[in-house]
Design a protein around this motif. Sequence first.
Motif, short mmCIF file in Angstrom:
data_model
loop_
_atom_site.label_atom_id
_atom_site.label_comp_id
_atom_site.label_asym_id
_atom_site.label_seq_id
_atom_site.Cartn_x
_atom_site.Cartn_y
_atom_site.Cartn_z
N ARG A 1 55.67 -12.98 57.99
CA ARG A 1 56.14 -11.60 57.85
C ARG A 1 55.24 -10.81 56.90
NH1 ARG A 1 61.27 -14.06 58.08
NH2 ARG A 1 62.43 -13.43 59.93
N ILE A 2 54.85 -11.45 55.80
CA ILE A 2 53.95 -10.80 54.84
C ILE A 2 52.64 -10.44 55.53
CG2 ILE A 2 52.59 -11.14 52.73
CD1 ILE A 2 54.92 -12.90 51.68
N ASP B 1 44.12 -11.56 50.65
CA ASP B 1 44.87 -12.37 49.68
C ASP B 1 45.54 -11.47 48.64
OD1 ASP B 1 45.62 -14.99 48.56
OD2 ASP B 1 44.29 -14.43 46.91
N MET C 1 48.46 -9.55 50.26
CA MET C 1 49.59 -10.43 50.56
C MET C 1 50.33 -10.82 49.28
SD MET C 1 48.25 -12.75 53.77
CE MET C 1 49.82 -13.60 54.01
N ARG C 2 49.56 -11.08 48.22
CA ARG C 2 50.18 -11.42 46.94
C ARG C 2 51.00 -10.27 46.39
NH1 ARG C 2 48.72 -16.17 44.93
NH2 ARG C 2 46.98 -17.20 45.97
N ARG D 1 54.18 -10.14 48.36
CA ARG D 1 55.03 -11.27 48.01
C ARG D 1 55.67 -11.07 46.63
NH1 ARG D 1 52.80 -17.41 47.62
NH2 ARG D 1 51.77 -16.52 45.80
N SER D 2 54.90 -10.54 45.69
CA SER D 2 55.44 -10.39 44.34
C SER D 2 56.48 -9.28 44.24
CB SER D 2 54.30 -10.15 43.33
OG SER D 2 53.69 -8.91 43.59
N GLY E 1 58.90 -9.16 46.10
CA GLY E 1 60.14 -9.91 46.30
C GLY E 1 61.00 -9.45 47.46
N THR F 1 55.50 -16.24 54.95
CA THR F 1 54.07 -15.94 55.06
C THR F 1 53.75 -15.08 56.28
OG1 THR F 1 53.61 -18.08 54.03
CG2 THR F 1 51.78 -17.00 55.14
N ILE G 1 60.14 -12.17 52.58
CA ILE G 1 60.08 -13.62 52.49
C ILE G 1 59.39 -14.17 53.74
CG2 ILE G 1 61.41 -15.75 52.21
CD1 ILE G 1 61.67 -13.82 49.84
N LEU H 1 46.87 -16.76 50.21
CA LEU H 1 48.25 -17.06 49.83
C LEU H 1 48.48 -18.57 49.78
CD1 LEU H 1 50.21 -14.76 49.19
CD2 LEU H 1 51.41 -15.29 51.28
#
Length: 99
Positions: free
Chosen positions: A57-58, A40, A43-44, A47-48, A50, A55, A53, A16
């Motif tokens: 927490r993700i 990665d 996580m992406r 994150r995508s 939405g 890093t 919010i 990330l």
Amino acid sequence: GATTMSTPTTVRLRILDNDYQVACPPEEQEGLLKAGRYLDDKMRAIRSSGNVIGTERIAVLVGLNIAHELLQQTGDSSELQRLTDKITRALGSQSQLEL
């Protein structure tokens, strides 16, 4: 300290958009790189979406997802605890986690 057969090597993982240096035995290097790419990707994906919010927490959500998958596959929580301890120590060694 204790001498081992293999000298730890340092692997750089990019997760990330952050670089992490991780020490591991040479024979585990490929597995670690694969794990980093897997993490990665996960996580992406989160994150995508939405909805989440931050890093940290993700990372926690991804960790929970992976732990859940692992427990369903193995039904063994002692191995999971060992992994969790390892991850916790690794995260603790990072000077600062972005919230």
